[in-house]
Design an enzyme around this catalytic site. Sequence first.
Site, mmCIF file in Angstrom:
data_model
loop_
_atom_site.group_PDB
_atom_site.id
_atom_site.type_symbol
_atom_site.label_atom_id
_atom_site.label_comp_id
_atom_site.label_asym_id
_atom_site.label_seq_id
_atom_site.Cartn_x
_atom_site.Cartn_y
_atom_site.Cartn_z
ATOM 1 N N GLU A 31 0.830 -1.211 0.000
ATOM 2 C CA GLU A 31 0.000 0.000 0.000
ATOM 3 C C GLU A 31 0.862 1.257 0.000
ATOM 4 O O GLU A 31 0.529 2.239 -0.650
ATOM 5 C CB GLU A 31 -0.956 0.009 1.202
ATOM 6 C CG GLU A 31 -2.098 -0.984 1.098
ATOM 7 C CD GLU A 31 -3.030 -0.705 -0.081
ATOM 8 O OE1 GLU A 31 -3.039 0.413 -0.600
ATOM 9 O OE2 GLU A 31 -3.731 -1.644 -0.500
ATOM 10 N N GLN A 36 1.121 6.972 -5.313
ATOM 11 C CA GLN A 36 1.744 7.756 -6.402
ATOM 12 C C GLN A 36 2.575 6.918 -7.366
ATOM 13 O O GLN A 36 3.409 7.444 -8.093
ATOM 14 C CB GLN A 36 2.626 8.884 -5.844
ATOM 15 C CG GLN A 36 1.851 10.064 -5.333
ATOM 16 C CD GLN A 36 2.069 10.280 -3.846
ATOM 17 O OE1 GLN A 36 2.807 9.568 -3.197
ATOM 18 N NE2 GLN A 36 1.399 11.269 -3.299
ATOM 19 N N GLY A 75 10.973 6.708 -5.889
ATOM 20 C CA GLY A 75 10.676 8.123 -5.634
ATOM 21 C C GLY A 75 9.992 8.354 -4.295
ATOM 22 O O GLY A 75 9.703 7.411 -3.553
ATOM 23 N N TYR A 114 -5.630 6.558 4.899
ATOM 24 C CA TYR A 114 -5.779 5.657 3.755
ATOM 25 C C TYR A 114 -5.125 4.296 4.037
ATOM 26 O O TYR A 114 -5.751 3.241 3.903
ATOM 27 C CB TYR A 114 -5.165 6.282 2.481
ATOM 28 C CG TYR A 114 -5.036 5.265 1.393
ATOM 29 C CD1 TYR A 114 -6.127 4.924 0.601
ATOM 30 C CD2 TYR A 114 -3.843 4.565 1.208
ATOM 31 C CE1 TYR A 114 -6.035 3.935 -0.356
ATOM 32 C CE2 TYR A 114 -3.735 3.567 0.261
ATOM 33 C CZ TYR A 114 -4.831 3.260 -0.521
ATOM 34 O OH TYR A 114 -4.730 2.264 -1.449
ATOM 35 N N ASP A 132 -9.279 6.353 -2.256
ATOM 36 C CA ASP A 132 -8.147 6.856 -3.044
ATOM 37 C C ASP A 132 -8.717 7.527 -4.300
ATOM 38 O O ASP A 132 -9.933 7.698 -4.424
ATOM 39 C CB ASP A 132 -7.161 5.722 -3.383
ATOM 40 C CG ASP A 132 -7.739 4.724 -4.375
ATOM 41 O OD1 ASP A 132 -8.957 4.789 -4.665
ATOM 42 O OD2 ASP A 132 -6.974 3.880 -4.889
ATOM 43 N N CYS A 198 -17.853 1.337 -19.852
ATOM 44 C CA CYS A 198 -19.187 1.242 -19.242
ATOM 45 C C CYS A 198 -19.947 -0.011 -19.686
ATOM 46 O O CYS A 198 -20.728 -0.575 -18.914
ATOM 47 C CB CYS A 198 -20.000 2.493 -19.569
ATOM 48 S SG CYS A 198 -19.228 3.996 -18.943
ATOM 49 N N CYS A 201 -19.174 -2.741 -17.333
ATOM 50 C CA CYS A 201 -19.143 -2.387 -15.915
ATOM 51 C C CYS A 201 -20.248 -3.109 -15.134
ATOM 52 O O CYS A 201 -21.420 -3.052 -15.522
ATOM 53 C CB CYS A 201 -19.317 -0.877 -15.770
ATOM 54 S SG CYS A 201 -19.361 -0.355 -14.049
HETATM 55 FE FE1 SF4 Z 1 -19.211 3.651 -16.601
HETATM 56 FE FE2 SF4 Z 1 -19.381 1.959 -14.534
HETATM 57 FE FE3 SF4 Z 1 -17.873 4.115 -14.335
HETATM 58 FE FE4 SF4 Z 1 -20.518 4.342 -14.405
HETATM 59 S S1 SF4 Z 1 -19.300 3.359 -12.799
HETATM 60 S S2 SF4 Z 1 -19.046 5.608 -15.538
HETATM 61 S S3 SF4 Z 1 -21.054 2.692 -15.810
HETATM 62 S S4 SF4 Z 1 -17.564 2.419 -15.777
#
Ligand code: SF4
Length: 323
Positions: A31, A36, A75, A114, A132, A198, A201
């Site tokens: 971690e 960075q 670094g 964190y 993060d 997306c 996702c």
């Molecule tokens: Fe796209 Fe999933 Fe991010 Fe929403 S959470 S912007 S659906 S990748």
Amino acid sequence: MYADLLAWFQQNRRLLPWRQERHAYGVWISEVMLQQTQVDTVIPFYHRWMERFPDVASLAAATEEEVLKYWSGLGYYRRARLLHQGARYIVDECTASFPTSAEQWLKVPGVGPYTAAAVASITLDERVAVVDGNVKRVAARLLGIKLALNDRALHTKAESWSQQLLSDTSHNDFRAGDWNEALMELGATVCRPRLPLCETCPLQDFCKARQSGADPNEFPLAAKRKKFIAIELDYVWSADDKRCVLIQRDQGWNIGLYEAPTREQWTGEIGEKIGSLKHTITHHKITAHFYQAVGDSQLPQTDPTSVPLSGLMRKWLKHVDTL
Ligand code: SF4
């Protein structure tokens, strides 16, 4: 949302060396290294570190110079010094036993909210949210928050959203570490800063940015650019095939690391310029000029592989093929 994300994580998690065993020492080291620094860069450093310092006792017993040598190239050397101090604290104050909560981890030198939350949730399954940059971006898109990534208000909203889900006791099988890692992994591999994926996702049905028809790239807002300070430095280069004159820095940045002497530190004659390079340290943009030393040096030559080098010096040594 909880089940969707964890199911996705089970199938898509990257096999990273610190995920083999969920031991506090390895998770803590990884971690800190990952702050960075990209995962691909960290992996070889992590392996090398674990071979030399396989446990907290071996790290505590090492000299600071050796710790810096094994960190050299990553670094932000303050992280290495604090890890070293943290290891000594755990050995001396906790009789080599690791803290058993995020609150206790916060007492270890160099450990902030964190790292404390990450280690405690991953190794102890404590229900504490980790935030993060990846988590903030995912939260901004899921919740439709238009704030800048470095705006403290976004951090607070992302943390309270994740903490609320973590605190939901209706999920008896809630694995806090997996939830935190899954959110960070989603941000790193799917909900990426640019071009989020997306279509693949697992959280697309919950995502306000996607549902609104907006471009997800608009969330979060772009952070204000840092102002950089330009610096010019002159170094003197005196070397044979495999050895060169290096001096340990005792002030400014990179304290404890080795670099070629600066023009001010060199007492002999200085010849022509043999090269320049650019290097960035935090908010300083450095242009370093190297001048050839004339005649024999009064300073001893060193094997550069035997000492911890600054990032700038590693760059130069690679440039002149001495490393
Ligand atoms: Fe796209 Fe999933 Fe991010 Fe929403 S959470 S912007 S659906 S990748």
